[in-house]
Enzyme design. Structure first.
Site, PDB file in Angstrom:
ATOM      1  N   TRP A 105       0.828  -1.216   0.000  1.00  0.00           N
ATOM      2  CA  TRP A 105       0.000   0.000   0.000  1.00  0.00           C
ATOM      3  C   TRP A 105       0.852   1.250   0.000  1.00  0.00           C
ATOM      4  O   TRP A 105       0.567   2.212  -0.726  1.00  0.00           O
ATOM      5  CB  TRP A 105      -0.993  -0.020   1.158  1.00  0.00           C
ATOM      6  CG  TRP A 105      -2.042  -1.070   0.945  1.00  0.00           C
ATOM      7  CD1 TRP A 105      -2.232  -2.207   1.678  1.00  0.00           C
ATOM      8  CD2 TRP A 105      -3.010  -1.113  -0.115  1.00  0.00           C
ATOM      9  NE1 TRP A 105      -3.260  -2.948   1.156  1.00  0.00           N
ATOM     10  CE2 TRP A 105      -3.763  -2.297   0.049  1.00  0.00           C
ATOM     11  CE3 TRP A 105      -3.322  -0.278  -1.187  1.00  0.00           C
ATOM     12  CZ2 TRP A 105      -4.806  -2.654  -0.813  1.00  0.00           C
ATOM     13  CZ3 TRP A 105      -4.351  -0.639  -2.050  1.00  0.00           C
ATOM     14  CH2 TRP A 105      -5.076  -1.808  -1.856  1.00  0.00           C
ATOM     15  N   ASP A 189      -1.358   6.807   6.306  1.00  0.00           N
ATOM     16  CA  ASP A 189      -2.442   5.968   5.794  1.00  0.00           C
ATOM     17  C   ASP A 189      -2.788   4.987   6.912  1.00  0.00           C
ATOM     18  O   ASP A 189      -2.058   4.029   7.159  1.00  0.00           O
ATOM     19  CB  ASP A 189      -1.995   5.221   4.532  1.00  0.00           C
ATOM     20  CG  ASP A 189      -3.066   4.239   4.037  1.00  0.00           C
ATOM     21  OD1 ASP A 189      -4.125   4.113   4.681  1.00  0.00           O
ATOM     22  OD2 ASP A 189      -2.815   3.583   3.000  1.00  0.00           O
ATOM     23  N   LYS A 213     -12.955  -0.954   6.976  1.00  0.00           N
ATOM     24  CA  LYS A 213     -12.349  -1.981   7.838  1.00  0.00           C
ATOM     25  C   LYS A 213     -12.839  -1.780   9.273  1.00  0.00           C
ATOM     26  O   LYS A 213     -13.701  -2.501   9.737  1.00  0.00           O
ATOM     27  CB  LYS A 213     -10.832  -1.945   7.734  1.00  0.00           C
ATOM     28  CG  LYS A 213     -10.363  -2.311   6.310  1.00  0.00           C
ATOM     29  CD  LYS A 213      -9.184  -1.516   5.933  1.00  0.00           C
ATOM     30  CE  LYS A 213      -8.813  -1.523   4.469  1.00  0.00           C
ATOM     31  NZ  LYS A 213      -9.042  -2.699   3.667  1.00  0.00           N
TER      32      LYS A 213
END
Ligand code: PMP
Length: 377
Positions: A105, A189, A213
């Site tokens: 990511w 992030d 999430k």
């Protein structure tokens, strides 16, 4: 309660059953309004109330000071890979940003930023190292902040606090002033570990997270950004993604993802009822310890992440005999343990054990793993 199967998806992922039940009860008529939340104007007083309560609960859960703006926006975390540089890269005229690359990511974030300026890697875990006497493969550890090569004139430093695919978590956010880089704001992030443990937001300039999430359904992206960082967007930044404009309009610059914000608000309220982030952290510690301890003692399963950086949210694991993977996944599904397939780049299995998944679910997984080992070991 319910007898639903246990859901280990990495995201979109399990939501608290109480939240789903409330959303179901309120589906046709929210609080006597005669409307579903989906059918309300975002500018009407009912939705304004929903949105401001969600923001207040999120602020309280994260422990955010008024120095930060909270934005409910869209485009996901991948959208932020572009929106962050579009907003911040022009902050000090140097057009530079530095990235810690610790997995898939953060690598994507760095690659996207290169389209908007001089984006460099300040540290990477893309090579094998020995750490604390342990041999670590690439992407199974996190670079020590003391080794980060951050440029003094970088507009910001970006890292990912939890690599959802690799299962690598970096929780000990450094104080940049102590590293001699106090002028470089940190951008995090936090898509897959936001709200899972207390984090010191006074150490960072901004954080973002796709909600799907720990925070709610897909569709809303959470952005918390220090107000002094607003107002430096590059001229090419779309107005709808200019943090200053979105903040000015209270996340209503354009129509926000109203239903996703509403469900995220229910998740925030649920989390407050559970005792907040510090209380949920204790559960997350117990859940992840149960699973890692079982894997480590088994010799049949393996997790390769360095012990200091093992994620409490995403636990990738392999069978030592990988030829058993398909049988494991098939039988796990039959045992009501869903969505355990690992990401294709890592293979094997991944158990995502977010806030909404109780200890009981992890116990059920460990019981299944022990039983599978007995039958196939
Ligand atoms: N960053 C992290 C850490 C993620 O886990 C994900 C999604 N799994 C993303 C970015 C991309 O998020 P989205 O799909 O919401 O754009």
């Amino acid at each position: 309660m319910s007898n639903r199967p246990w859901n280990f998806s990495a995201g979109p992922s399990v939501l608290p059953v109480e939240v789903l039940q409330t959303a179901a009860q309120e589906m046709l008529d929210w609080h006597g309004s005669g409307m579903s939340v989906m059918e309300m104007s975002h500018r009407g007083k009912q939705f304004m109330q929903i949105c401001s309560e969600a923001e207040a609960d999120l602020r309280s859960l994260l422990g955010l000071s008024d120095e930060f703006a909270v934005l409910f926006t869209t485009g996901g975390a991948i959208g932020q890979n572009a929106i962050v540089p579009l907003n911040l890269m022009g902050r000090n005229g140097a057009g530079k940003a530095d990235y810690i690359v610790s997995g898939s990511w953060s690598k994507k974030s760095w690659q996207e930023a290169q389209r908007y300026g001089d984006a460099q890697v300040a540290a990477s875990s893309g090579q094998a190292v020995e750490l604390d006497g342990q041999a670590c493969e690439a992407w199974t550890w996190f670079p020590d902040p003391a080794t980060w090569n951050v440029r003094a004139d970088a507009a910001y430093l970006h890292y990912c606090s939890n690599e959802t695919i690799g299962g690598v978590e970096f929780a000990d956010w450094p104080d940049m002033a102590q590293l001699g880089k106090g002028d470089v704001p940190v951008v995090v992030d936090a898509s897959s570990n936001i709200l899972s443990r207390p984090m010191d937001y006074s150490r960072i300039g901004m954080a973002y997270a796709g909600a799907q999430k720990n925070a709610g359904p897909a569709g809303v992206t959470l952005v918390v950004v220090r107000r002094d960082l607003l107002g430096h967007a590059l001229p090419i930044c779309p107005s709808a993604f200019d943090y200053a404009q979105v903040a000015q309009a209270g996340s209503m610059y354009n129509t926000p993802p109203t239903y996703a914000i509403y469900v995220a608000g229910l998740v925030f309220r649920w989390l407050r009822e559970q005792g907040g982030v510090a209380a949920i952290e204790q559960r997350n510690i117990a859940k992840s310890k149960l699973l890692y301890d079982f894997i480590d003692q088994s010799g049949f399963y393996v997790n390769r992440v360095h012990s200091r950086f093992r994620s409490r949210m995403n636990v990738p694991f392999q069978l030592v005999d990988e030829s058993l993977t398909d049988a494991f996944l098939k039988q796990a599904g039959e045992a009501q343990l869903l969505q355990l397939k690992g990401h294709k780049s890592v293979g094997g299995m991944r158990a995502s054990i977010y806030n909404a998944l109780p200890l009981q679910a992890v116990q059920a997984l460990v019981d299944f793993m022990r039983d599978f080992e007995k039958r196939h070991g």
